[in-house]
Design a protein around this motif. Structure first.
Motif, mmCIF file in Angstrom:
data_model
loop_
_atom_site.group_PDB
_atom_site.id
_atom_site.type_symbol
_atom_site.label_atom_id
_atom_site.label_comp_id
_atom_site.label_asym_id
_atom_site.label_seq_id
_atom_site.Cartn_x
_atom_site.Cartn_y
_atom_site.Cartn_z
ATOM 1 N N TYR A 87 0.618 -0.859 0.360
ATOM 2 C CA TYR A 87 -0.373 -0.230 0.100
ATOM 3 C C TYR A 87 1.021 1.332 0.020
ATOM 4 O O TYR A 87 0.641 2.544 -0.886
ATOM 5 C CB TYR A 87 -0.913 0.102 0.647
ATOM 6 N N SER A 88 1.980 1.597 0.515
ATOM 7 C CA SER A 88 2.778 2.200 0.808
ATOM 8 C C SER A 88 3.437 2.968 -0.638
ATOM 9 O O SER A 88 3.467 3.606 -0.771
ATOM 10 C CB SER A 88 3.705 2.533 1.990
ATOM 11 N N ARG A 89 3.711 1.535 -1.026
ATOM 12 C CA ARG A 89 4.594 1.413 -2.664
ATOM 13 C C ARG A 89 3.694 1.966 -2.998
ATOM 14 O O ARG A 89 3.724 3.783 -4.300
ATOM 15 C CB ARG A 89 5.009 0.372 -2.949
ATOM 16 N N TYR A 90 2.394 1.999 -3.312
ATOM 17 C CA TYR A 90 1.130 2.229 -4.194
ATOM 18 C C TYR A 90 1.154 3.601 -3.906
ATOM 19 O O TYR A 90 1.203 4.674 -5.060
ATOM 20 C CB TYR A 90 -0.256 1.705 -3.915
ATOM 21 N N LEU A 91 0.752 4.442 -2.432
ATOM 22 C CA LEU A 91 1.034 5.879 -2.516
ATOM 23 C C LEU A 91 1.473 6.621 -2.768
ATOM 24 O O LEU A 91 2.189 7.075 -3.244
ATOM 25 C CB LEU A 91 0.691 5.774 -1.530
#
Length: 176
Positions: A87-91
Motif C-alpha cells: 500500500y505504501s508503494r502504491y501511495l
C-alpha cells in the motif's frame, strides 16, 4: 467515557471540512496499510503493474490546486517503516506525486532506523488549527469511522504536527 457519544462524520458533513477550511489542513498518517474500498481497484491495478489510469485522482488534485491558489495550505506527514508495504508503494508511486504536483506539502517520517519521536498511533486531520478529526481504523487498515473530537487539546495536536514536520523530509527528497 460514560455518557460519551462520538460525533461521527460522513458524506457532506465530512466533505465540508475539506471545502470550507480557511487557512490550513494537516493530516498525520501513521498506519502502514489502508484498505479503502474506493481504492481497491486501483491498488489491484498497481500491483498488477498496469499503467496508472488517465486523470488518476483528478478531483482530489483539483481540490488541492484550488486551496493552494486561494492561499490555503494542505500538508501531510506519512509515517513509514521499511520495507514499504504494498500500500505504501502504491501511495509513493501513484498517489503522492500527483498530490505534491497539485500543491500539497507531503512529507515522510521514516522510523525504520530510529525510535518514534513521540508521535501518536492515531491518524488525524487538523483543520485551521482548531478542529480535529480522528480517522479510526481496524488492524487490517479498513476504516471504522471519522470522529470529530469535542474540545480537543489543540496544543497537543499542534505539538504532534510540529513534531511530525520536524522529523520528516519532503516527499521529493525521500529515498526509500
Amino acid at each position: 467515557m460514560d455518557g460519551y457519544e462520538p460525533v461521527l462524520l460522513d458524506g457532506e458533513e465530512w466533505q465540508s471540512y475539506f471545502r470550507d477550511f480557511k487557512h490550513s489542513a494537516f493530516r498525520l498518517e501513521v498506519h502502514q496499510v489502508y484498505t479503502m474500498p474506493a481504492e481497491a481497484e486501483t491498488v489491484r491495478s498497481f500491483l498488477a503493474h498496469e499503467p496508472m489510469p488517465e486523470g488518476f485522482n483528478g478531483p482530489w488534485h483539483q481540490t488541492i490546486r484550488d486551496h493552494a491558489a486561494a492561499g490555503r495550505g494542505m500538508a501531510r506527514a506519512k509515517v513509514v517503516r521499511r520495507p514499504l508495504t504494498d500500500y505504501s508503494r502504491y501511495l509513493f508511486e501513484w498517489c503522492i506525486p500527483g498530490n505534491v504536483e497539485a500543491g500539497e506539502d507531503y512529507r515522510i517520517v521514516d522510523l525504520t532506523a530510529r525510535p518514534n519521536p513521540g508521535l501518536p498511533e492515531q491518524d488525524f486531520w487538523l483543520f485551521d488549527e482548531t478542529a480535529v478529526v480522528h480517522l479510526n481504523y481496524r488492524p487490517d487498515g479498513t476504516q471504522i469511522n471519522r470522529e470529530l473530537i469535542r474540545s480537543p487539546d489543540i496544543g497537543q495536536y499542534l505539538a504532534w504536527r510540529d513534531l511530525a514536520l520536524e522529523n520528516s523530509v519532503p516527499f521529493r527528497d525521500y529515498r526509500a
